[in-house]
Design a protein around this motif. Structure first.
Motif, PDB file in Angstrom:
ATOM      1  N   TRP A  38       0.822  -1.208   0.000  1.00 24.46           N
ATOM      2  CA  TRP A  38       0.000   0.000   0.000  1.00 24.46           C
ATOM      3  C   TRP A  38       0.857   1.260   0.000  1.00 24.46           C
ATOM      4  CZ3 TRP A  38      -4.680   0.574  -1.515  1.00 24.46           C
ATOM      5  CH2 TRP A  38      -5.609  -0.457  -1.387  1.00 24.46           C
ATOM      6  N   MET A  39       1.932   1.259   0.770  1.00 24.63           N
ATOM      7  CA  MET A  39       2.784   2.450   0.829  1.00 24.63           C
ATOM      8  C   MET A  39       3.508   2.678  -0.505  1.00 24.63           C
ATOM      9  SD  MET A  39       4.240   2.370   4.731  1.00 24.63           S
ATOM     10  CE  MET A  39       5.033   3.968   4.566  1.00 24.63           C
ATOM     11  N   ILE A  40       3.866   1.608  -1.182  1.00 22.47           N
ATOM     12  CA  ILE A  40       4.490   1.749  -2.503  1.00 22.47           C
ATOM     13  C   ILE A  40       3.490   2.343  -3.493  1.00 22.47           C
ATOM     14  CG2 ILE A  40       5.383   0.458  -4.477  1.00 22.47           C
ATOM     15  CD1 ILE A  40       6.719  -1.446  -2.482  1.00 22.47           C
ATOM     16  N   LEU A  41       2.266   1.821  -3.486  1.00 25.05           N
ATOM     17  CA  LEU A  41       1.240   2.337  -4.395  1.00 25.05           C
ATOM     18  C   LEU A  41       0.925   3.810  -4.113  1.00 25.05           C
ATOM     19  CD1 LEU A  41      -1.227  -0.701  -4.476  1.00 25.05           C
ATOM     20  CD2 LEU A  41       0.352   0.026  -6.275  1.00 25.05           C
ATOM     21  N   ILE A  42       0.816   4.148  -2.836  1.00 26.11           N
ATOM     22  CA  ILE A  42       0.553   5.546  -2.457  1.00 26.11           C
ATOM     23  C   ILE A  42       1.708   6.428  -2.888  1.00 26.11           C
ATOM     24  CG2 ILE A  42       0.341   7.100  -0.468  1.00 26.11           C
ATOM     25  CD1 ILE A  42      -1.146   4.732   0.944  1.00 26.11           C
ATOM     26  N   SER A  43       2.924   5.966  -2.696  1.00 30.39           N
ATOM     27  CA  SER A  43       4.106   6.750  -3.059  1.00 30.39           C
ATOM     28  C   SER A  43       4.173   6.979  -4.560  1.00 30.39           C
ATOM     29  CB  SER A  43       5.377   6.040  -2.579  1.00 30.39           C
ATOM     30  OG  SER A  43       5.372   5.875  -1.180  1.00 30.39           O
ATOM     31  N   LEU A  44       3.848   5.956  -5.343  1.00 26.88           N
ATOM     32  CA  LEU A  44       3.855   6.109  -6.799  1.00 26.88           C
ATOM     33  C   LEU A  44       2.822   7.131  -7.242  1.00 26.88           C
ATOM     34  CD1 LEU A  44       4.276   2.392  -7.972  1.00 26.88           C
ATOM     35  CD2 LEU A  44       5.950   4.240  -8.212  1.00 26.88           C
ATOM     36  N   LEU A  51       1.903   7.866  13.856  1.00 29.95           N
ATOM     37  CA  LEU A  51       0.576   7.269  13.956  1.00 29.95           C
ATOM     38  C   LEU A  51       0.641   5.763  14.172  1.00 29.95           C
ATOM     39  CD1 LEU A  51      -1.263   9.273  11.160  1.00 29.95           C
ATOM     40  CD2 LEU A  51      -1.510   9.553  13.621  1.00 29.95           C
ATOM     41  N   ARG A  52       1.651   5.143  13.625  1.00 30.39           N
ATOM     42  CA  ARG A  52       1.778   3.692  13.782  1.00 30.39           C
ATOM     43  C   ARG A  52       2.024   3.327  15.245  1.00 30.39           C
ATOM     44  NH1 ARG A  52       5.206  -0.814  12.770  1.00 30.39           N
ATOM     45  NH2 ARG A  52       4.295  -2.265  11.273  1.00 30.39           N
ATOM     46  N   ASP A  53       2.802   4.155  15.926  1.00 28.74           N
ATOM     47  CA  ASP A  53       3.074   3.917  17.343  1.00 28.74           C
ATOM     48  C   ASP A  53       1.809   4.026  18.185  1.00 28.74           C
ATOM     49  OD1 ASP A  53       5.688   3.229  17.361  1.00 28.74           O
ATOM     50  OD2 ASP A  53       6.349   4.881  18.627  1.00 28.74           O
ATOM     51  N   ILE A  54       0.940   4.976  17.814  1.00 35.10           N
ATOM     52  CA  ILE A  54      -0.227   5.273  18.650  1.00 35.10           C
ATOM     53  C   ILE A  54      -1.458   4.477  18.226  1.00 35.10           C
ATOM     54  CG2 ILE A  54      -1.723   7.116  19.509  1.00 35.10           C
ATOM     55  CD1 ILE A  54       0.496   9.094  18.858  1.00 35.10           C
ATOM     56  N   TYR A  55      -1.715   4.409  16.897  1.00 36.72           N
ATOM     57  CA  TYR A  55      -2.994   3.872  16.429  1.00 36.72           C
ATOM     58  C   TYR A  55      -2.880   2.609  15.575  1.00 36.72           C
ATOM     59  CZ  TYR A  55      -4.709   8.391  17.952  1.00 36.72           C
ATOM     60  OH  TYR A  55      -5.024   9.477  18.706  1.00 36.72           O
ATOM     61  N   GLY A  56      -1.676   2.241  15.184  1.00 38.97           N
ATOM     62  CA  GLY A  56      -1.550   1.014  14.417  1.00 38.97           C
ATOM     63  C   GLY A  56      -1.418   1.259  12.926  1.00 38.97           C
ATOM     64  N   GLN A  57      -1.398   0.145  12.197  1.00 37.48           N
ATOM     65  CA  GLN A  57      -1.029   0.136  10.787  1.00 37.48           C
ATOM     66  C   GLN A  57      -1.988   0.920   9.900  1.00 37.48           C
ATOM     67  OE1 GLN A  57      -1.563  -3.390   7.912  1.00 37.48           O
ATOM     68  NE2 GLN A  57       0.459  -3.714   8.788  1.00 37.48           N
ATOM     69  N   ARG A  58      -3.301   0.724  10.068  1.00 38.52           N
ATOM     70  CA  ARG A  58      -4.269   1.301   9.144  1.00 38.52           C
ATOM     71  C   ARG A  58      -4.244   2.826   9.171  1.00 38.52           C
ATOM     72  NH1 ARG A  58     -10.258  -1.076   9.017  1.00 38.52           N
ATOM     73  NH2 ARG A  58      -9.003  -2.869   8.381  1.00 38.52           N
ATOM     74  N   LYS A  59      -4.297   3.405  10.357  1.00 44.27           N
ATOM     75  CA  LYS A  59      -4.262   4.865  10.446  1.00 44.27           C
ATOM     76  C   LYS A  59      -2.906   5.414  10.013  1.00 44.27           C
ATOM     77  CE  LYS A  59      -7.886   6.117  13.723  1.00 44.27           C
ATOM     78  NZ  LYS A  59      -8.216   6.909  14.925  1.00 44.27           N
ATOM     79  N   ALA A  60      -1.851   4.666  10.239  1.00 43.16           N
ATOM     80  CA  ALA A  60      -0.516   5.108   9.835  1.00 43.16           C
ATOM     81  C   ALA A  60      -0.431   5.240   8.320  1.00 43.16           C
ATOM     82  CB  ALA A  60       0.540   4.140  10.349  1.00 43.16           C
ATOM     83  N   ILE A  61      -0.961   4.257   7.598  1.00 52.29           N
ATOM     84  CA  ILE A  61      -0.950   4.321   6.135  1.00 52.29           C
ATOM     85  C   ILE A  61      -1.821   5.474   5.653  1.00 52.29           C
ATOM     86  CG2 ILE A  61      -1.622   3.090   4.037  1.00 52.29           C
ATOM     87  CD1 ILE A  61      -0.906   0.494   5.473  1.00 52.29           C
ATOM     88  N   ALA A  62      -2.980   5.656   6.291  1.00 53.45           N
ATOM     89  CA  ALA A  62      -3.864   6.772   5.919  1.00 53.45           C
ATOM     90  C   ALA A  62      -3.170   8.112   6.158  1.00 53.45           C
ATOM     91  CB  ALA A  62      -5.158   6.694   6.711  1.00 53.45           C
ATOM     92  N   GLY A  63      -2.446   8.247   7.283  1.00 55.05           N
ATOM     93  CA  GLY A  63      -1.710   9.483   7.560  1.00 55.05           C
ATOM     94  C   GLY A  63      -0.600   9.714   6.566  1.00 55.05           C
ATOM     95  N   TYR A  64       0.089   8.653   6.182  1.00 52.74           N
ATOM     96  CA  TYR A  64       1.150   8.747   5.160  1.00 52.74           C
ATOM     97  C   TYR A  64       0.578   9.298   3.855  1.00 52.74           C
ATOM     98  CZ  TYR A  64       4.918   7.078   2.071  1.00 52.74           C
ATOM     99  OH  TYR A  64       5.932   6.982   1.147  1.00 52.74           O
ATOM    100  N   ALA A  65      -0.571   8.757   3.443  1.00 55.21           N
ATOM    101  CA  ALA A  65      -1.221   9.219   2.216  1.00 55.21           C
ATOM    102  C   ALA A  65      -1.722  10.655   2.361  1.00 55.21           C
ATOM    103  CB  ALA A  65      -2.377   8.295   1.859  1.00 55.21           C
TER     104      ALA A  65
END
Length: 957
Positions: A13-19, A104-118
């Motif tokens: 997901w992070m690769i796709l978002i980055s692209l 966000l990954r530290d506090i809320y986990g993977q899903r919110k972290a990816i959403a914040g990255y995007a």
């Protein structure tokens, strides 16, 4: 140790978002800002001409040692200087997003972290700052976010080290220092603090560490301070395009800057007292709230702030949004305000700085109130967005096929909503009367070239208006009488239109005009004069030719789209008139059926704006019940069908294209009928739905070739469905059957039925549409006309490469970037405009729905697969087409976006689903009302249109 399955998904997901984020930035690679042109590029050239020692010991520009060192390294790399600047900033965009992801990954986990990255990568002020502007704010902001991450994890020394690096990049790092200072003081008060005085010494130590190459080459350490001190005296305005509170008072920078700084300090101390009084948990629970408010306070109240200085608190606002529901309101609001200032600088768009400052202050006060509620234990929750667990991918109406039942309530809703659209659509649709009698003037006519226009008395004339029936782009000359002589008005004047009023601004005082038609033969219907108030001036009725002065009532005021043809109406509306009267055919770059439909309205109501637009309005209204039925089939509920219809009614492009005499609304209607038939067939497997789809496809192709783009989608969907059914047959060993109306139909017979519906019948209808051609040009039959004109159309569209001010590449459609202005006129501070673009809610919510449907398709939701196939089938051909294109070619895609929005809401499983539906429809309706003046042609204040409605820079209404 092998990575887990969840870890692999996160990486993908992070690769796709980055692209996707990189592609977005790539689109703005050619934008050259004044900062780039006047500062960054000259600095680059100066440093490029220096050796290493000189480059590290000579101050170039006003950035500090570290950035200048990075520029030197850029000069050693191949490539264009501007691209290297932007790539450096883009690199730090990703580093910044990575810091948010970790936080966000530290506090809320993977899903919110990816959403914040995007969220950070797609935040407008982030990618505009780096990719368009070429600025480096993401560099220091990234260091601060990483510093805050380590601070939150109690790695104090590491946090201050990152803070020192941020200071080495930009002085604006000082905005976060009050937060660190307050944490130190709060620790002293609570006697629990881990920050010590010596930690603050790490900041200068880290700065000096980044300057070691410069110091080693002989640069004095004091220069690090002098660079920043010079920046503070360089800007001598109380504000520099940032909407601070000081825009509301006309203060002097030199006289009042220290007073403003003092006020800022008092507010900061007041906040510290409040935090202590309310026992705010600055180290954990209220960590982001305190960081956001203190940073926001510094930028809002300090003098000499630039528009880019809000960058840091915008990023913290994104982090805050994942912590509290109202944070999304704050993050979205600050983006809107600061985007306006960005666009004012980058694109010169107008802005009302006082209004923006009021909005900015309101956001700040709302943030204070929201934090107060947070500390009181009564947080402002976005309950409306709370979701049920384990709902994604669940709703799949195609997989669970069933016969749809249309209730009496559905019929009433469809009728009421269709009537509602007709009421709003008919408003200001077009005048039902236009000049009819006409005279031929010019060198090859009996009337000659000169026409005298005589007023009853000498008076001030604002403009002279000429209604031409057939005079495209022919030159004219206009003179006015002054002191017994003829004086010219304007230069290189042309009529430039058919069945259109041409306004020529005069602003002279006279009693007579002379209009010279220098072409061979022009067909002119009427000439009128307008006064300074935009009203028609009475003329002496004895002018000749008399046909030019006998229908003056057809133009009671300055002409606008209500009285004349707009944009491509001069092609399609004119050709419909020619079809009706058996005249030589002008527009032959699209199949004839759409113009034949327009001609029906002309036959009934006459060749006037209402007559050539009424057919479009009727077909726009017919789209309403079809959209209702599609939504009902996809979502299975009437409330979703109502929402889909509301989104359709309030979608800007649907409204505009339903009110102008072009063929896009007709082909869109036929395509969505095709889509409905296809969905119904997948659910019920009845032959009649295939026949319906084929008939709609046939009519669509005979209207515009855009309908051909559905062929791959139909083929993939039907062949895929057939393969699934055959596989089911093999597993169950049951005879192959599709449904009652296709009983006994094997795969080859089914393919034959599809070919008959989607090939043979459309070919016949396409040929029959050329009957108007055969009437005029008797040398060929309809089949010969169909073939020869199709070859001509293909050659024409391949060569349609001429640039146009409103043309827009396909990828700009996804972001509503460049509207097409069909008509625009202004008079005395009032503007009338008809623009074609997408309702922002449908555009951006639809884009999010596309991303969600990719996920649903991955989860094997077949409804999502079908919607994605259809959307991509209508979009991807434009990716490969090199001709000049416009945003209305995205029109059919917007209808699929509406269905995707509904399907996404259905699958997200909101707890308060009804409120989400109401909110979505209400927001769309609010946008429609807000932008009604620029999509309807209704006159509105230029101030309102320019300063309120122009959000994006290319929205030139």
């Amino acid at each position: 140790m092998k990575p887990t399955k969840g870890k692999n998904k996160e990486i993908i997901w992070m690769i796709l978002i980055s692209l996707a984020a990189f592609v977005l930035r790539y689109m703005f690679r050619d934008v050259i800002s004044n900062d780039m042109r006047n500062c960054l590029l000259p600095w680059y050239e100066m440093i490029a001409g220096m050796d290493l020692r000189t480059a590290l010991t000579t101050q170039v520009g006003n950035y500090n040692f570290l950035y200048q060192l990075l520029i030197y390294f850029l000069t050693l790399l191949p490539g264009e200087a501007m691209m290297k600047y932007k790539m450096l900033s883009v690199l730090f965009d990703f580093l910044l997003a990575g810091g948010v992801w970790l936080f966000l990954r530290d506090i809320y986990g993977q899903r919110k972290a990816i959403a914040g990255y995007a969220a950070v990568l797609f935040l407008p002020t982030v990618w505009l700052n780096s990719a368009a502007w070429g600025q480096c704010d993401s560099m220091y902001a990234a260091m601060i976010i990483w510093a805050m991450y380590f601070l939150h994890r109690n790695r104090i020394c590491t946090s201050f080290a990152f803070l020192g690096v941020a200071f080495a990049i930009k002085l604006q790092t000082i905005f976060i220092i009050p937060f660190y200072g307050f944490l130190f003081l709060d620790g002293l008060i609570q006697k629990k603090g881990k920050i010590r005085i010596y930690h603050f010494l790490i900041i200068p130590a880290a700065m000096i560490a980044t300057a070691i190459p410069n110091l080693f080459c002989g640069r004095p350490v004091w220069d690090m301070i002098s660079v920043y001190s010079s920046q503070t005296v360089e800007y001598d305005s109380i504000t520099k395009n940032y909407p601070s509170v000081w825009n509301l008072w006309k203060l002097s920078y030199h006289a009042d800057k220290w007073w403003c700084i003092g006020v800022t300090a008092l507010i900061l101390m007041g906040l510290l007292y409040w935090f202590c009084l309310k026992k705010a948990d600055m180290r954990k629970r209220h960590f982001l709230w305190c960081a956001f408010l203190l940073t926001y306070t510094c930028v809002l109240f300090l003098p000499a702030m630039h528009e880019r200085y809000g960058f840091l608190y915008e990023i913290i606002a994104v982090l805050l949004a994942f912590c509290t529901g109202c944070g999304w309101i704050i993050a979205f609001s600050v983006q809107l305000v600061n985007m306006k200032t960005y666009f004012a600088y980058l694109y010169g768009t107008p802005q009302n700085m006082e209004l923006l400052s009021i909005c900015n202050l309101a956001i700040y006060l709302f943030s204070i109130y929201a934090f107060h509620r947070e500390m009181e234990g009564r947080p402002i929750e976005m309950e409306i967005l709370r979701r049920e667990e384990n709902t994604e991918g669940g709703t799949d109406r195609i997989r669970s096929a069933s016969t749809m039942v249309i209730s009496s309530l559905d019929r009433k809703a469809m009728a009421a909503l269709t009537f509602l659209f007709l009421v709003f659509g008919s408003m200001h649709l077009g005048q039902m009367k236009a000049p009819v009698t006409a005279a031929q003037v010019g060198k090859e006519t009996e009337a000659g070239t000169d026409v005298l226009v005589s007023l009853r008395q000498k008076q001030k004339v604002h403009s002279i208006c000429i209604y031409s029936k057939m005079a495209p782009k022919d030159p004219i000359t206009v003179y006015y009488a002054k002191d017994g002589k003829w004086e010219p008005i304007g230069k290189d004047l042309t009529l430039g239109g058919v069945f259109t009023w041409k306004e020529i601004v005069a602003d002279v005082e006279t009693h007579q005009f002379c209009v010279i038609f220098s072409a061979g033969k022009d067909e002119i219907a009427e000439i009128a004069c307008m006064d300074e108030e935009g009203k028609r001036i009475p003329l002496i009725p004895s002018g000749t030719p008399k046909e030019l002065f006998d229908e003056q009532e057809c133009i009671p005021e300055i002409p606008n789209g209500f009285y004349s043809m707009t944009f491509d109406e001069v092609y399609h509306g004119r050709t419909a008139y020619e079809f009706l009267h058996g005249m030589p055919i002008y527009e032959n770059t699209h199949p004839p059926l759409g113009k034949s439909i327009i001609s029906v309205g002309i036959a009934i109501f006459g060749m006037n704006p209402f007559g050539y637009r009424i057919a479009s309005l009727i077909f726009g209204a017919l789209c309403i019940p079809v959209m209702y039925l599609i939504a009902l089939r996809i979502c299975g509920r009437s409330d979703y069908a109502v929402l889909g219809t509301v989104l359709q009614i309030t979608e800007f492009m649907h409204y505009t294209l339903s009110r102008i005499a072009t063929i896009d609304i007709f082909v869109a209607f036929f395509v969505i009928c095709l889509f409905y038939g296809l969905i119904a067939f997948l659910q019920e497997e009845r032959l009649r739905y295939l026949v319906m789809s084929g008939a709609a496809f046939a009519l669509g192709v005979a209207t515009k070739w855009t309908a051909l783009y559905t062929v791959p989608a139909v083929a993939v969907i039907l062949l895929g469905w057939m393969a699934v059914r055959m596989q089911m047959r093999e597993r169950s060993m049951a005879p192959f059957r599709w449904g009652d109306s296709l009983r006994g139909a094997g795969p080859f017979r089914f393919i034959g039925i599809c070919l008959a519906c989607f090939a043979a019948a459309p070919a016949l209808v396409y040929a029959l549409s050329y009957i108007p051609f055969a009437r005029v040009y008797e040398g060929q039959n309809i089949f010969q006309h169909a073939v020869s004109n199709s070859i001509h159309m293909l050659n024409y569209h391949e060569g349609a490469l001429k640039p146009h001010p409103y043309s827009s590449p396909w990828y700009t459609w996804l972001f509503d970037w460049i509207p097409l202005v069909d008509f625009r006129t202004s008079f005395q501070g009032v503007k009338s405009s008809i623009s074609t673009f997408v309702n922002p809610l449908v555009c951006y919510a639809g884009l999010a729905a596309v991303a969600h449907h990719i996920y649903l398709a991955y989860k094997k939701n077949m409804t999502a697969v079908v919607l994605l196939i259809f959307y991509l089938a209508m979009l991807l051909p434009w990716v490969m087409i090199s001709r000049t294109v416009f945003i209305y070619q995205y029109f059919i895609c917007t209808k699929v976006l509406i269905v995707m929005i509904l399907h996404s809401i259905r699958n997200l499983g909101f707890v308060k689903e009804k409120k989400v539906l109401c909110l979505t429809g209400g927001l769309s309706a609010a946008f429609f009302i807000l932008y009604f003046p620029v999509i309807s042609g209704v006159a509105a204040s230029e101030l309102y249109i320019n300063e309120i409605l122009k959000i994006l820079p290319m929205w030139k209404f």
